[in-house]
Enzyme design. Sequence first.
Site, PDB file in Angstrom:
ATOM      1  N   HIS A 327     -10.564  35.999 -20.874  1.00 20.35           N
ATOM      2  CA  HIS A 327      -9.421  35.573 -20.071  1.00 20.35           C
ATOM      3  C   HIS A 327      -8.448  34.692 -20.861  1.00 20.35           C
ATOM      4  O   HIS A 327      -7.289  34.539 -20.481  1.00 20.35           O
ATOM      5  CB  HIS A 327      -9.937  34.797 -18.847  1.00 20.35           C
ATOM      6  CG  HIS A 327      -8.990  34.770 -17.691  1.00 20.35           C
ATOM      7  ND1 HIS A 327      -7.624  34.891 -17.831  1.00 20.35           N
ATOM      8  CD2 HIS A 327      -9.210  34.619 -16.368  1.00 20.35           C
ATOM      9  CE1 HIS A 327      -7.057  34.828 -16.635  1.00 20.35           C
ATOM     10  NE2 HIS A 327      -7.991  34.659 -15.739  1.00 20.35           N
ATOM     11  N   LYS A 406      -1.032  48.003   3.213  1.00 22.48           N
ATOM     12  CA  LYS A 406       0.291  47.384   3.073  1.00 22.48           C
ATOM     13  C   LYS A 406       1.297  47.904   4.094  1.00 22.48           C
ATOM     14  O   LYS A 406       2.079  47.125   4.661  1.00 22.48           O
ATOM     15  CB  LYS A 406       0.802  47.640   1.646  1.00 22.48           C
ATOM     16  CG  LYS A 406       2.142  46.983   1.350  1.00 22.48           C
ATOM     17  CD  LYS A 406       2.517  47.105  -0.120  1.00 22.48           C
ATOM     18  CE  LYS A 406       2.953  48.503  -0.463  1.00 22.48           C
ATOM     19  NZ  LYS A 406       3.548  48.603  -1.810  1.00 22.48           N
ATOM     20  N   LEU A 414       5.449  41.213   7.859  1.00 24.43           N
ATOM     21  CA  LEU A 414       4.626  40.150   7.295  1.00 24.43           C
ATOM     22  C   LEU A 414       4.358  40.444   5.818  1.00 24.43           C
ATOM     23  O   LEU A 414       4.310  41.612   5.410  1.00 24.43           O
ATOM     24  CB  LEU A 414       3.293  40.044   8.044  1.00 24.43           C
ATOM     25  CG  LEU A 414       3.395  39.644   9.517  1.00 24.43           C
ATOM     26  CD1 LEU A 414       2.040  39.778  10.197  1.00 24.43           C
ATOM     27  CD2 LEU A 414       3.919  38.221   9.664  1.00 24.43           C
ATOM     28  N   HIS A 415       4.171  39.397   5.018  1.00 25.72           N
ATOM     29  CA  HIS A 415       3.905  39.592   3.592  1.00 25.72           C
ATOM     30  C   HIS A 415       2.432  39.957   3.401  1.00 25.72           C
ATOM     31  O   HIS A 415       1.545  39.208   3.818  1.00 25.72           O
ATOM     32  CB  HIS A 415       4.226  38.316   2.820  1.00 25.72           C
ATOM     33  CG  HIS A 415       4.327  38.538   1.341  1.00 25.72           C
ATOM     34  ND1 HIS A 415       3.242  38.932   0.577  1.00 25.72           N
ATOM     35  CD2 HIS A 415       5.384  38.446   0.481  1.00 25.72           C
ATOM     36  CE1 HIS A 415       3.630  39.067  -0.690  1.00 25.72           C
ATOM     37  NE2 HIS A 415       4.914  38.775  -0.767  1.00 25.72           N
ATOM     38  N   TYR A 439      -7.783  28.380  -4.494  1.00 26.75           N
ATOM     39  CA  TYR A 439      -6.845  28.593  -5.596  1.00 26.75           C
ATOM     40  C   TYR A 439      -6.340  30.022  -5.496  1.00 26.75           C
ATOM     41  O   TYR A 439      -7.128  30.955  -5.434  1.00 26.75           O
ATOM     42  CB  TYR A 439      -7.582  28.385  -6.923  1.00 26.75           C
ATOM     43  CG  TYR A 439      -6.860  28.877  -8.165  1.00 26.75           C
ATOM     44  CD1 TYR A 439      -6.174  27.993  -8.982  1.00 26.75           C
ATOM     45  CD2 TYR A 439      -6.884  30.225  -8.537  1.00 26.75           C
ATOM     46  CE1 TYR A 439      -5.527  28.438 -10.132  1.00 26.75           C
ATOM     47  CE2 TYR A 439      -6.240  30.677  -9.672  1.00 26.75           C
ATOM     48  CZ  TYR A 439      -5.560  29.769 -10.469  1.00 26.75           C
ATOM     49  OH  TYR A 439      -4.919  30.219 -11.596  1.00 26.75           O
ATOM     50  N   THR A 441      -3.604  32.523  -7.657  1.00 27.07           N
ATOM     51  CA  THR A 441      -2.772  32.593  -8.850  1.00 27.07           C
ATOM     52  C   THR A 441      -1.317  32.841  -8.471  1.00 27.07           C
ATOM     53  O   THR A 441      -1.006  33.795  -7.760  1.00 27.07           O
ATOM     54  CB  THR A 441      -3.247  33.750  -9.754  1.00 27.07           C
ATOM     55  OG1 THR A 441      -4.641  33.602  -9.995  1.00 27.07           O
ATOM     56  CG2 THR A 441      -2.513  33.747 -11.077  1.00 27.07           C
TER      57      THR A 441
END
Length: 612
Positions: A327, A406, A414-415, A439, A441
């Site tokens: 990473h 989606k 809506l997102h 968290y 990203t």
Amino acid sequence: MTNQVSEFPTERTFQYQHSLPPLPVPSLEGSLTKYLDAVQPFATEEEYQVTAAVVKRFGEGIGKDLHQKLLQRARTRRNWLEEWWLDAAYLEMRYPSQLNVNFGGPAPYLEHCWPPTEGVQLQRTSISMWHTLQYWDLLRKERLDPHKAGNVVLDMDQFRMLFCTCKVPGVTKDTIINYFKTESEGPCPSHVVVMCKGRFFSFDAVCDGHILTPPELLRQLTHVKQCCEGEPAGDGIAALTSEERTRWATAREYLIGIDPANKTILETIQSSLFVVSLDDAKPYATAENYTPVSLEVLTGDPTIRWGDKSYNSLSFANGTFGSNCDHAPFEGMVLVTHCYYVDQQLKATEGKWKGSETVRPMPLPEELVFSVDDRVRRDVAHAKQQYFETTQDLQVVCYAFTSFGKAAIKQRKLHPDTFIQLALQLAYYRQHGRLGSCYETAMTRRFYHGRTETMRPCTLEAQNWCHTMLLPAASAEAKRKALLLAFNKHNKLMAEAQNGKGFDRHLLGLYLIAKEEGLPMPDLFTDPLYCKSGGGGNFTLSTSLAGYTTVHGVGAPMVQHGYGFFYRISEDRIVASCSAWKSSPETDAETLFQNLVTSLHEMLHLATTAQL
């Protein structure tokens, strides 16, 4: 992350690198206000008041001085965070990085032209390799169009790190070596390393200026396989890359000390385009259940993958594929973009090679044989034992949710990403009776060498909505109002984070200045709520959207009592991988996924019965 490839490009891949704006430093007042907002869901009233006082003292005192020093640093660097982030997040970490830091993913080819099939491993690998080599060639020639968000150009520097890149262990700090060059910059290594049964082989993927064709690659792979079949396994030196970093650095130095030829072999592996792993495992998977491949990608045979390599292409014996990547050099988006390119090419050609079957005369793969002694063998045995003990503790599930995707979410205005994040918050709340520090990203590629910022989905608004959803007396209207407030807050924070106005990286910068100058650690960073809310890499839910393509990923949890959660969103489905440590009595990845499914259905129902 679509791959726009132009025959005669008007824009070169890396042409905008020097015109990108520098990474900004947010205002101190803004960051501290956002931080206080973020810790509130995890605090009692008394705890919050204590932290508010700590933050006030910091903002009026030492924080001001540290902020000025950070501004000074930013004046002399186009990205004040870049070097710090690499060191603090990756290179100075001493725990084994192969399982704790690396990410990977199952390849999506099994959903269309390449379902699990016996006897096709090498043939499919040769075709997959060829498409990967074409992608390398596109980057070399800068024919991959620069990525943009609308009209805003995004940084492409991470794409230089996909090929010919490797991390090298150090006793106190690792380094990254990158050998990639574009054609205009000069020659670039063009050999690949193939690993099979604990042994290493290398061959040049270019002959007389032309990339080897699939029939030629197949000839090379067949030779490797024939050399290994019916023979004892190799020494498995690659397992050392799964060790604790200082142990690996010490073992590597000893390896070089035995025989200078070992150093040459290590450099051959480090500089290779990528590593191909010919794996005897047969992880069966379907378009609905990717769990077996996802688990194998993270926890498979350590003697046939180089844990420090930027890209290990994993080829399994039943014709399925995956990848495992360090990473440190890049974010998952680089691998997703590359794998999506390969997926689209395979779809277009039905997974077949339709070109020439001619195989040109060329040297056969060369075996790379390390000189070893009993100490090296003991080091390898220790590494394998540690690795298998840890991997047996990892639980991974990866399923497709096929009720909607989606299209249905966007239809309700809506997102989609926010939808999944709030569904995850509700799932965790339902399972654990409290919110989990989270968290997500956020991409900062609109800035020079920008990588990521932390977006914290666990807001007061999300907390209120989760609480309302589980109240038997709450009306549908109350739930909808709370949901809309949570959506709006999430979208606002994500937009700010992407525009360089997050607060986590800013606080990290202030922390690192204090540390570098030998100052007493400010109270803000030792306050219990700092850690409890996720600060210092203590997020219970470590999440990342792999995007809206066919490619998804998998990674380990950030903390012992936490979860790793990767997901991709397609028109008609959501594929999510969830990981947890079995030794933690409070977590269970399977249950979290089932709770996520319940949350998704509830949310769509809520959004369907209202005009949000």
